[in-house]
Write a protein that holds these residues in place. Structure first.
Motif, PDB file in Angstrom:
ATOM      1  N   UNK A 475       0.432  -1.111   0.506  1.00 52.09           N
ATOM      2  CA  UNK A 475      -0.325   0.048   0.177  1.00 52.09           C
ATOM      3  C   UNK A 475       1.046   1.403  -0.078  1.00 52.09           C
ATOM      4  N   UNK A 476       0.231   1.982  -0.912  1.00 50.69           N
ATOM      5  CA  UNK A 476       0.663   3.738  -0.682  1.00 50.69           C
ATOM      6  C   UNK A 476       0.415   4.540   0.064  1.00 50.69           C
ATOM      7  N   UNK A 477       1.543   5.310   0.855  1.00 50.97           N
ATOM      8  CA  UNK A 477       0.411   6.380   1.736  1.00 50.97           C
ATOM      9  C   UNK A 477       1.392   7.831   1.824  1.00 50.97           C
ATOM     10  N   UNK A 478       1.149   8.873   2.667  1.00 49.72           N
ATOM     11  CA  UNK A 478       2.324  10.075   2.164  1.00 49.72           C
ATOM     12  C   UNK A 478       1.958  10.085   4.222  1.00 49.72           C
ATOM     13  N   UNK A 479       3.250  11.024   4.479  1.00 51.52           N
ATOM     14  CA  UNK A 479       3.498  11.246   6.019  1.00 51.52           C
ATOM     15  C   UNK A 479       3.534  13.188   5.634  1.00 51.52           C
ATOM     16  N   UNK A 480       3.419  13.615   5.027  1.00 57.20           N
ATOM     17  CA  UNK A 480       3.163  15.352   5.262  1.00 57.20           C
ATOM     18  C   UNK A 480       2.362  15.796   3.885  1.00 57.20           C
ATOM     19  N   UNK A 508      -4.387  11.203   5.822  1.00 56.99           N
ATOM     20  CA  UNK A 508      -5.773  11.324   7.090  1.00 56.99           C
ATOM     21  C   UNK A 508      -5.104   9.928   7.899  1.00 56.99           C
ATOM     22  N   UNK A 509      -5.890  10.521   9.762  1.00 61.23           N
ATOM     23  CA  UNK A 509      -5.437   9.410  10.099  1.00 61.23           C
ATOM     24  C   UNK A 509      -7.221   9.585  11.676  1.00 61.23           C
ATOM     25  N   UNK A 510      -7.401   9.025  12.153  1.00 62.39           N
ATOM     26  CA  UNK A 510      -8.379   8.507  12.968  1.00 62.39           C
ATOM     27  C   UNK A 510      -8.094   9.741  13.575  1.00 62.39           C
ATOM     28  N   UNK A 511      -9.454  10.044  13.908  1.00 60.17           N
ATOM     29  CA  UNK A 511      -9.629  11.570  15.403  1.00 60.17           C
ATOM     30  C   UNK A 511      -8.856  12.830  14.697  1.00 60.17           C
ATOM     31  N   UNK A 609       6.331  13.141   0.876  1.00 59.90           N
ATOM     32  CA  UNK A 609       7.236  12.177   1.190  1.00 59.90           C
ATOM     33  C   UNK A 609       5.835  11.070   2.148  1.00 59.90           C
ATOM     34  N   UNK A 610       6.734  10.467   0.078  1.00 58.90           N
ATOM     35  CA  UNK A 610       5.301   9.502   0.438  1.00 58.90           C
ATOM     36  C   UNK A 610       5.698   7.948   1.143  1.00 58.90           C
ATOM     37  N   UNK A 611       4.783   6.968   1.162  1.00 58.03           N
ATOM     38  CA  UNK A 611       5.865   6.155   2.168  1.00 58.03           C
ATOM     39  C   UNK A 611       4.970   4.747   1.425  1.00 58.03           C
ATOM     40  N   UNK A 612       5.613   3.647   1.604  1.00 55.15           N
ATOM     41  CA  UNK A 612       5.213   2.646   0.734  1.00 55.15           C
ATOM     42  C   UNK A 612       5.235   1.425   2.218  1.00 55.15           C
TER      43      UNK A 612
END
Length: 709
Positions: A475-480, A508-511, A609-612
């Motif tokens: 999966x791919x996401x971002x950190x900033x 995005x994160x819960x809350x 700052x993409x993250x695998x």
């Protein structure tokens, strides 16, 4: 054909490590009962229970078999099972419908790997268990060591009922300390002489007889009182005590046998008839809604399907146990799981590959029927108007995943149908078609299980297949956060294409709090099918982008989330804010804004700052204490995070989180390290960041593939 009532039917499952002699003992039992005139052998490929081509080829049992026989007014349904944990589904399914188990121990080998593993299953079902020490005619036979190991592994309620004389190549006699007699066998086996116990054995026999009495009395208050009053128990009292303790899974009597020479099998069958429980005496079967089913032939009819077998030119054969009532040819039963009506057109008693038609079977019996259209393993069928669903068999989760593909074009549908049929026969196999990975994934229980699946595909279904290492569902996401303005403009005569999108993306994160500094005009939350979330905000004011174009922007974003910018993997957990843009009265259209949204998202993603991410699995490893240290070292080389360790009898339970990318070779490594003495189960737990060096390698590999395309 004789009819048997509920009190004269016994269901016994034979279990034990591979090579312990289960199939050979079944042959001796059938011969003793007069069902066959000559005992077959595995070497000659003519045993009743091992009748499939693959079992003849390999000389091993891979599938559970039902074999019924008649013995002194009783019907005994014998369930022969494999000895490999790879085929746990076959073992557990047979145990589920048995009312007693017979565990074979190889006297030359002691308590082996498969024995420990299978014993755990017997504990799960609280199945009454007999133990039989086999291969007493082997030159390396060591009965005392085997008994001591059984007590160490299974507890002190393992109690000797018989011990051998002259064990080894000259084995020919068994001392029975329950009825205090010596069984002396002819050289070639068969019916023994009943003789007094020799003076040289009386002290040992009396000591074991006393230990047997004390163990029986210790598990029954009434018998304990009689024992204190009389100082002993007679044979009938001992049998009654054993009967009750077997039902409660409290005493495990040990017998002696040479299945190869047919010595001791008749005595075991006699004990099964006289002492072991029938189905109606066992704890009542439970339904999923907590009710209990009374095993009584006068109750309404219900059956439980524990196994499905597909045979060429015959069709699907459903094996079942009658839970209550009677099942008759012509009955129409409701399948509680599918809500379909099934007509019972045939009923069979089963003797391996031989099926004998019968008109009815009563509660407690096991049989088979053909061509149930909408019935599968684990289904409950019952009389119309009732609602009965038995608690299903809990099959273990697969431990090995492989990608399967046909080598010939045009056979895709044929392969799909074959895989579907394999799953129908073996519920421990799972098949998953992954559009993202572009692979058909086959989940099973080890290399041997996989080898049998491959054999079936190639020989039974005439398919040529390749097994390949499965791709990893990253999966791919971002950190900033990142912000961009992307303009799509194309002019090629006539109406052109124009769209400009100002977009910000954030993790995005819960809350997470709502974004500030924007005029939020609309918000969409999407729970993604592959996990995680996409949250989209329309913060455009002043009509810079017409409202009708926002679905197109969303569509472009979603397309890029299906094919992530880093490795083409799914993107998850991103918040998108579209806060400005431009459009043209003539050249702006849905396609333009879809492309602008896609490219703005892609550009932002690379700058955020993409993250695998990689999948981690929760793994529990059950292993003997002495190999725990080696396992800990090995799993850490697989990037495992050890969470803890518990003790359970002779075993340690290691709990760890392991990346899925490391699991493909894990099963083989563990088996090699422990000589097959460890087993494990696994289930998906969470996604976690891929190490930086690995991420860089994976992105580079993907970029190179993209360039080739």
């Amino acid at each position: 054909m004789a009819n048997f009532d509920i009190k004269h039917i016994k269901n016994v499952v034979l279990v034990g490590h591979t090579g312990s002699g289960k199939t050979t003992l079944v042959e001796s039992m059938l011969f003793e009962a007069g069902l066959i005139n000559r005992r077959g052998t595995i070497l000659d490929k003519n045993t009743v229970s091992d009748y499939t081509e693959i079992e003849h080829e390999k000389g091993k049992t891979f599938f559970s078999k039902l074999v019924n026989t008649k013995w002194k007014g009783y019907k005994i349904n014998l369930l022969d099972t494999p000895g490999y944990d790879d085929f746990a589904g076959e073992i557990i399914g047979a145990m589920r419908v048995a009312d007693c188990g017979l565990m074979l121990l190889n006297s030359a080998m002691g308590v082996e790997v498969g024995t420990d593993i299978i014993w755990d299953y017997t504990n799960d079902y609280k199945l009454p268990m007999l133990l039989a020490v086999n291969h007493l005619d082997n030159e390396k036979s060591d009965y005392d060591r085997t008994v001591n190991e059984a007590k160490a592994h299974f507890g002190n309620n393992v109690v000797v009922v018989q011990y051998p004389m002259n064990q080894g190549e000259k084995f020919d006699a068994i001392v029975d300390v329950l009825n205090m007699v010596l069984y002396k066998y002819p050289q070639d086996g068969g019916k023994p002489e009943k003789l007094p116990i020799p003076d040289s054995e009386k002290e040992k026999a009396n000591q074991l007889h006393q230990e047997l009495i004390e163990t029986i009395a210790g598990n029954d208050e009434t018998l304990m009182e009689r024992y204190f009053e009389k100082g002993e128990l007679d044979e009938d009292e001992m049998k009654l005590g054993l009967h009750h303790s077997l039902i409660k899974h409290e005493i495990f009597p040990i017998f002696c046998v040479s299945a190869k020479k047919n010595m001791g099998s008749g005595r075991i069958m006699g004990f099964i008839d006289n002492v072991c429980p029938s189905a109606y005496e066992m704890p009542k079967q439970k339904t999923v809604d907590g009710k209990k089913i009374t095993c009584d032939e006068n109750e309404s009819t219900s059956i439980f399907v524990y196994k499905t077998l597909s045979e060429p030119h015959v069709g699907d054969l459903s094996f079942f146990k009658v839970l209550s009532g009677k099942i008759k040819v012509g009955d129409e039963l409701t399948n509680e799981n599918t809500d379909q009506i099934e007509r019972i057109n045939q009923l069979y008693e089963v003797e391996g590959s031989k099926r004998t038609p019968v008109q009815e079977l009563v509660a407690g019996d096991i049989g088979a029927t053909l061509k149930l259209k909408n019935t599968h393993t684990n289904n409950t069928l019952h009389e119309k108007g009732k609602h009965i669903e038995i608690v299903p068999i809990q099959f273990p989760n697969p431990t090995l995943t492989i990608a399967v593909e046909g080598t010939k074009k045009g056979e895709e549908e044929k392969l799909s149908m074959a895989l579907h049929q394999l799953v129908e026969e073996d519920p421990t196999i799972k098949v998953e078609v992954s559009p993202k990975l572009k692979q058909t994934l086959l989940h099973c229980h080890g290399e041997l299980h996989l080898a049998i699946i491959k054999w079936k595909l190639e020989n039974a279904y005439k398919l040529s297949v390749d097994f390949k290492t499965p791709k990893i569902p990253y999966r791919e996401t971002i950190r900033k956060s990142a912000d961009t303005v992307y303009r799509h403009k194309k002019q090629s005569g006539g109406n052109g294409q124009f769209a400009e999108v100002s977009m910000k993306i954030e993790p995005w994160y819960e809350g997470i709090e709502e974004p500030t500094g924007y005029n939020i005009r609309g918000k969409e939350e999407h729970d993604l099918p592959w996990g995680g979330k996409l949250v989209y905000y329309n913060c455009v004011v002043g009509g810079a982008i017409d409202t009708r174009f926002h679905p197109s922007i969303m569509k472009g974003i979603m397309e890029k989330m299906h094919e992530g910018p880093l490795t083409g993997s799914y993107v998850r957990d991103v918040r998108v804010i579209v806060y400005d843009g431009k459009m043209h009265t003539v050249d702006s259209n849905d396609l333009s804004f879809k492309l602008a949204g896609m490219m703005a998202f892609k550009e932002n993603f690379h700058n955020a700052d993409p993250q695998l991410l990689e999948p981690f699995y929760y793994v529990e490893i059950h292993a003997p204490e002495e190999v725990t240290g080696s396992i800990m070292s090995t799993i850490q080389s697989h990037r495992a995070v050890v969470e803890g360790m518990d003790a359970e009898g002779q075993f340690s339970i290691i709990k760890a989180q392991i990346p899925y990318a490391e699991m493909h070779e894990f099963s083989n490594d563990l088996r090699s390290l422990t000589q097959g003495r460890a087993r494990f189960n696994m289930k998906f737990d969470h996604y976690e960041a891929v190490p930086f060096d690995l991420q860089r390698t994976l992105i580079s590999e993907f970029s190179n593939q993209e360039e080739l395309v």
